[in-house]
Design a protein around this motif. Structure first.
Motif, PDB file in Angstrom:
ATOM      1  N   ALA A  67      -3.655  -1.162  -0.021  1.00  0.00           N
ATOM      2  CA  ALA A  67      -4.298  -1.407  -1.317  1.00  0.00           C
ATOM      3  C   ALA A  67      -4.371  -2.895  -1.635  1.00  0.00           C
ATOM      4  O   ALA A  67      -5.229  -3.337  -2.393  1.00  0.00           O
ATOM      5  CB  ALA A  67      -3.539  -0.669  -2.421  1.00  0.00           C
ATOM      6  N   VAL A  68      -3.435  -3.675  -1.082  1.00  0.00           N
ATOM      7  CA  VAL A  68      -3.424  -5.138  -1.239  1.00  0.00           C
ATOM      8  C   VAL A  68      -3.326  -5.745   0.148  1.00  0.00           C
ATOM      9  O   VAL A  68      -2.416  -5.412   0.916  1.00  0.00           O
ATOM     10  CB  VAL A  68      -2.229  -5.603  -2.107  1.00  0.00           C
ATOM     11  CG1 VAL A  68      -2.153  -7.120  -2.158  1.00  0.00           C
ATOM     12  CG2 VAL A  68      -2.336  -5.032  -3.509  1.00  0.00           C
TER      13      VAL A  68
ATOM     14  N   GLY B 203       0.828  -1.205   0.000  1.00  0.00           N
ATOM     15  CA  GLY B 203       0.000   0.000   0.000  1.00  0.00           C
ATOM     16  C   GLY B 203       0.856   1.246   0.000  1.00  0.00           C
ATOM     17  O   GLY B 203       2.010   1.224  -0.439  1.00  0.00           O
TER      18      GLY B 203
ATOM     19  N   THR C  89      -1.628  -2.250  -8.040  1.00  0.00           N
ATOM     20  CA  THR C  89      -0.712  -2.216  -6.892  1.00  0.00           C
ATOM     21  C   THR C  89      -0.087  -3.583  -6.686  1.00  0.00           C
ATOM     22  O   THR C  89       1.114  -3.698  -6.399  1.00  0.00           O
ATOM     23  CB  THR C  89      -1.466  -1.773  -5.615  1.00  0.00           C
ATOM     24  OG1 THR C  89      -2.017  -0.476  -5.826  1.00  0.00           O
ATOM     25  CG2 THR C  89      -0.536  -1.734  -4.415  1.00  0.00           C
TER      26      THR C  89
ATOM     27  N   GLY D  65      -9.005  -4.779  -2.259  1.00  0.00           N
ATOM     28  CA  GLY D  65      -7.640  -5.159  -1.921  1.00  0.00           C
ATOM     29  C   GLY D  65      -7.452  -6.621  -1.577  1.00  0.00           C
ATOM     30  O   GLY D  65      -6.327  -7.072  -1.350  1.00  0.00           O
TER      31      GLY D  65
ATOM     32  N   GLY E  96      -7.015  -2.865  -6.213  1.00  0.00           N
ATOM     33  CA  GLY E  96      -5.658  -3.261  -5.853  1.00  0.00           C
ATOM     34  C   GLY E  96      -4.925  -4.051  -6.914  1.00  0.00           C
ATOM     35  O   GLY E  96      -3.798  -4.503  -6.688  1.00  0.00           O
TER      36      GLY E  96
END
Length: 551
Positions: free
Chosen positions: A300-301, A286, A326, A501, A323
């Motif tokens: 984000a993940v 992230g 990312t 995410g 996500g």
């Protein structure tokens, strides 16, 4: 019902850098009836947007309307003075751009921008304009219609901003609205909501429209007639039903066949290596680091695990902001993961690209969504391909020159393009150069981040067929990051669905028509079909839509 628009023998010229004039629109004629929506479709460079802009009497810099007539409500926009055209733009004819984000001023409130045209043309009092705007926000299914106008553009989603740009175009009660690829940048669940809103407001108001697109499935849901263009000329005209069910021109049939890429032949189970090429375990990535535990402030993940077998392809799908990209950047080491394990070809990789060996960097390449920003505009194709050959292989000048020819052959580009710069290439050619640069490293795995989203359907289909061929020849594996489900289905052996995410489901080809997770079901049901009745007949669980759609 009479014609609102009559274009006759329209010609548009462009002036090249050397001063030579080239005809880019070559005697086009078409009609738009009152209250009718006509779609202009064709590949990039076919003249769709150029023709649409002439409906406002406008030609882009370096171009001019050199012949013909463009009648809107009886007025020929070609012969009007610029002052007279200015009165038509924003009142009788309005425009909804492809990128609403680029069209809005980030420093002004949404309401001030939506009603600005009414002030410029003195159409109504400010209080009346604001009330009209709220009505449109409600009609376009925007949340909190009474207060959303007080926000700034960055405070709403992409789908909401696209509908707000439609409200800006509709507030003056125009006779004609031009939609220039307004849903291209949207994920499929958002696209459905936006299309429904556009269609409802246009039909209710009896407003005519010209819809520019290369997506036939989207066009099928909103257009009454379709005009097929190629090379600045009309190839075929017909009702939406006629074009979709009994297209006559070979180019139209090519567009239709490109809509659904051919499935890839899966690798034989006996040929696959027992150990996966790539294995990700419990990855967290992230932006912004916490001072207490060092973990990303924005994750984000979140705890994602997956694997890619040698010679096979993995698709990662989901809405914008889920996500996907990312995750790709974390795998490539561009954005170091905060937590998790990345094992590539049996060896654990450092989380940052700086912690990886040159060979590890070489064997895993990434191809980005926009070739325009990924390629240095000041460098020639030869220079762009030269760099990885020096960095990874230390080749001398003669060896590099021979290898560049081989790479251009691989991606089906003429060798004489090597001296051109990216700005002199088409979108499809630039993306092929992007791939040639990745191939120059001799990789084992290529991460493809939304690689066809900026390409028209025919070019995208050609790129996918090229990748399949390269895979067969070179034994590559791919990870495809996309929101184009038909593309992912055509080339991937397994699909990971992401939301918020997190990985919510793994889908194999056998389960493609029966996903288990509610979000996967919503996602797959939102893919438009080549059927004009599909959108009107689409029934989705409203609870799912409320739960998973960032409208």
């Amino acid at each position: 019902m009479g014609n609102l628009v009559e274009i006759r023998d329209l010609k548009v010229e462009a002036t090249t850098d050397t001063g030579r004039r080239v005809e880019i629109i070559k005697g086009v004629s078409l009609d738009v009836a009152e209250g009718e929506i006509v779609a202009l479709i064709g590949e990039s460079g076919s003249g769709k947007t150029t023709i649409a802009l002439t409906l406002m009497g406008y030609a882009r810099p370096g171009c001019r309307i050199s012949g013909g007539s463009v009648l809107v409500a009886g007025n020929d926009l070609v012969t009007l003075t610029e002052k007279q055209r200015a009165k038509v733009r924003g009142t009788e004819v309005t425009y909804v751009p492809q990128s609403a984000a680029a069209a809005f001023n980030p420093a002004a409130t949404i309401m001030d921008q939506v009603i600005e045209v009414t002030r410029i043309h003195g159409l109504m009092a400010a209080a009346e304009a604001r009330a009209r705007a709220v009505e449109l926000f409600r009609a376009l299914s925007l949340p909190e219609p009474e207060t959303i106008g007080s926000r700034y553009p960055h405070q709403v989603s992409g789908g909401q901003l696209q509908r707000l740009s439609a409200a800006m175009a509709l507030i003056s009660d125009p006779k004609l609205v031009i939609f220039d690829e307004p849903t291209t940048a949207l994920d499929v669940t958002t696209q459905i909501e936006v299309l429904r809103a556009f269609k409802s407001v246009m039909k209710k108001g009896g407003i005519a429209g010209v819809y520019v697109s290369h997506d036939l499935a989207v066009v099928a849901q909103i257009a009454d007639h379709i005009v097929v263009l190629k090379g600045g000329e009309v190839q075929e005209v017909g009702t939406t039903e006629e074009i979709l069910s009994s297209a006559k021109h070979p180019y139209t049939r090519e567009l239709l066949s490109a809509f659904e890429p051919k499935p890839r032949e899966a690798a034989d189970a006996a040929e696959r290596a027992p150990a996966p090429l790539l294995k990700i375990e419990n990855l967290v990535a992230g932006y912004g680091a916490s001072k207490t535990d060092g973990l990303p402030l924005v994750r984000a993940v979140e705890d994602v695990s997956l694997k890619v077998e040698k010679g096979r392809n993995l698709g990662i799908i989901g809405e914008s902001g889920c996500g996907k990209s990312t995750l790709a950047r974390a795998i490539a080491g561009i954005l170091p993961a905060a937590v998790g394990k990345i094992v590539f070809d049996g060896k654990e990789l450092g989380r940052s690209a700086r912690e990886r060996t040159r060979d590890q960097l070489r064997e895993m390449q990434i191809v980005f969504q926009y070739a325009d920003t990924a390629l240095n505009p000041a460098k020639s194709v030869e220079d762009i391909l030269d760099r990885p050959l020096v960095f990874y292989h230390g080749m001398n000048a003669r060896a590099r020159s021979l290898r560049i020819d081989e790479l251009l052959d691989m991606v089906r580009l003429p060798r004489n393009l090597r001296h051109r710069r990216p700005g002199e290439l088409s979108g499809g050619q630039k993306q092929r150069v992007n791939f040639a640069r990745a191939l120059a490293a001799d990789p084992k795995l290529i991460l493809c981040d939304e690689i066809t989203s900026a390409l028209d359907t025919v070019v995208a289909a050609a790129v996918i067929e090229l990748l399949k061929e390269l895979q067969r020849e070179l034994g590559l594996s791919y990870i495809f990051i996309s929101h184009d489900l038909s593309l992912v289905e055509a080339i991937c052996d397994e699909i990971v669905v992401m939301y918020g995410g997190k990985k919510v489901e793994d889908i194999t080809p056998a389960k493609i028509n029966a996903p288990h997770h509610p979000y996967s079901q919503l996602l797959f049901s939102s893919v438009p079909k080549l059927d004009p009745s599909w959108l009107d007949g689409l029934e989705q669980d409203p609870e799912l839509v409320r739960a998973y759609c960032r409208r």
